[in-house]
Design an enzyme around this catalytic site. Structure first.
Site, PDB file in Angstrom:
ATOM      1  N   ASP A  21       0.840  -1.203   0.000  1.00 60.98           N
ATOM      2  CA  ASP A  21       0.000   0.000   0.000  1.00 60.98           C
ATOM      3  C   ASP A  21       0.873   1.250   0.000  1.00 60.98           C
ATOM      4  OD1 ASP A  21      -2.348   1.404  -0.031  1.00 60.98           O
ATOM      5  OD2 ASP A  21      -2.788   1.134   2.093  1.00 60.98           O
ATOM      6  N   ASN A  23       1.411   3.423  -2.960  1.00 61.31           N
ATOM      7  CA  ASN A  23       1.965   3.905  -4.244  1.00 61.31           C
ATOM      8  C   ASN A  23       1.424   5.290  -4.588  1.00 61.31           C
ATOM      9  OD1 ASN A  23       3.103   1.402  -4.455  1.00 61.31           O
ATOM     10  ND2 ASN A  23       1.769   0.660  -6.089  1.00 61.31           N
ATOM     11  N   GLU A  68     -12.088  -4.766  -4.908  1.00 61.10           N
ATOM     12  CA  GLU A  68     -12.536  -3.396  -4.631  1.00 61.10           C
ATOM     13  C   GLU A  68     -11.801  -2.373  -5.506  1.00 61.10           C
ATOM     14  OE1 GLU A  68     -11.562  -5.650  -2.254  1.00 61.10           O
ATOM     15  OE2 GLU A  68     -13.580  -6.135  -1.546  1.00 61.10           O
ATOM     16  N   ASN A  69     -10.581  -2.725  -5.958  1.00 58.32           N
ATOM     17  CA  ASN A  69      -9.819  -1.792  -6.792  1.00 58.32           C
ATOM     18  C   ASN A  69     -10.507  -1.508  -8.127  1.00 58.32           C
ATOM     19  OD1 ASN A  69      -6.500  -2.955  -5.744  1.00 58.32           O
ATOM     20  ND2 ASN A  69      -7.783  -1.325  -4.919  1.00 58.32           N
TER      21      ASN A  69
END
Ligand code: FPP
Length: 238
Positions: A21, A23, A68-69
């Protein structure tokens, strides 16, 4: 005691799972496009797989794209899809030389056929005696995983119990993770391997993923080893 909890007492974890997580925040903090953060995120993933292999960790699982992305802005999703396809094309050539066997987990039905073809090509690379086995979770969700295992058991007419579900989960062929690392400061599981993380040690670090170095992996491994040793002393003193 199960085989995996016995293993969890040893100093080097057999299986490390990582939620990569940060980026986007890495890039935004520098006034750069989020896409740059993702590109550097791929480089961090390559570094960490190499470091894990050098340290004798046989399995690593990387959460690259959750179900979910899909709800991110369309532009970011398409940047990520192109990046995944490009990275797979590049990595494929080096897998054998580096002793890396790569597999994907997740629901890939919504992915473009061209990306799925790249994934199949990566999985087809023959690495008979891998130094490290890498699972990349793409289109993955822990709830999805449990549901697909239950659905398979139902279709096969098998009673649903712990054993029958565990045997049908995406990673039934791999020991459960001993250690979960999440970068980026959040302290959540975010629908990652809900079943398989039941006994994992959870290590949350503030470092944003593009900044994650081999030394950060070493720090997490050191933390893991100390935790195990503390548990040993408590058990021995009883
Ligand atoms: C997390 O940062 C990154 C993702 C969900 C995107 C995919 C991951 C990579 C590109 C790295 C490695 C890839 C492979 C194929 C192994 P974020 O965008 O959630 O960051 P933020 O929380 O700062 O917004």
């Amino acid at each position: 005691m199960t085989d995996s909890s016995e293993q969890a007492r040893s100093a080097v974890p057999r299986h490390v799972a990582i939620i990569m997580d940060g980026n986007g925040r890495w890039a935004q903090a520098r006034g750069r496009p989020r896409a740059l953060g993702h590109r550097l995120g791929v480089q961090a993933a390559r570094r960490v797989v190499q470091a894990a292999s050098d340290r004798g960790i046989p399995y690593i699982t990387l959460f690259a794209f959750s179900q979910e992305n899909w709800y991110r802005p369309e532009r970011e999703v398409s940047v990520l899809m192109r990046l995944f396809a490009r990275s797979m094309r590049r990595e494929r050539a080096d897998l054998q030389r580096n002793g890396v066997r790569m597999r994907f987990i997740g629901d890939t039905s919504a992915f473009a056929e061209s990306l799925r073809a790249e994934m199949r090509a990566v999985e087809a690379v023959d690495v008979p005696e891998p130094r490290i086995q890498v699972r990349v979770a793409l289109g993955y969700g822990g709830k999805w995983d449990i549901c697909q295992a239950a659905e398979r058991a139902r279709q096969e007419g098998v009673a649903i119990d712990e054993e029958s579900l565990a045997a049908r989960l995406s990673m039934s062929d791999v020991p459960d993770p001993d250690l979960l690392i999440r970068t980026g400061g959040e302290q959540r599981i975010s629908n990652f391997m809900l079943w398989q993380l039941a006994y994992a040690e959870l290590c949350f670090v503030d470092t944003l993923w593009p900044d994650f170095e081999a030394s950060d992996l070493d720090a997490a491994l050191g933390w893991f080893a100390r935790r195990q040793r503390r548990f040993g002393r408590v058990a021995e003193s009883r």
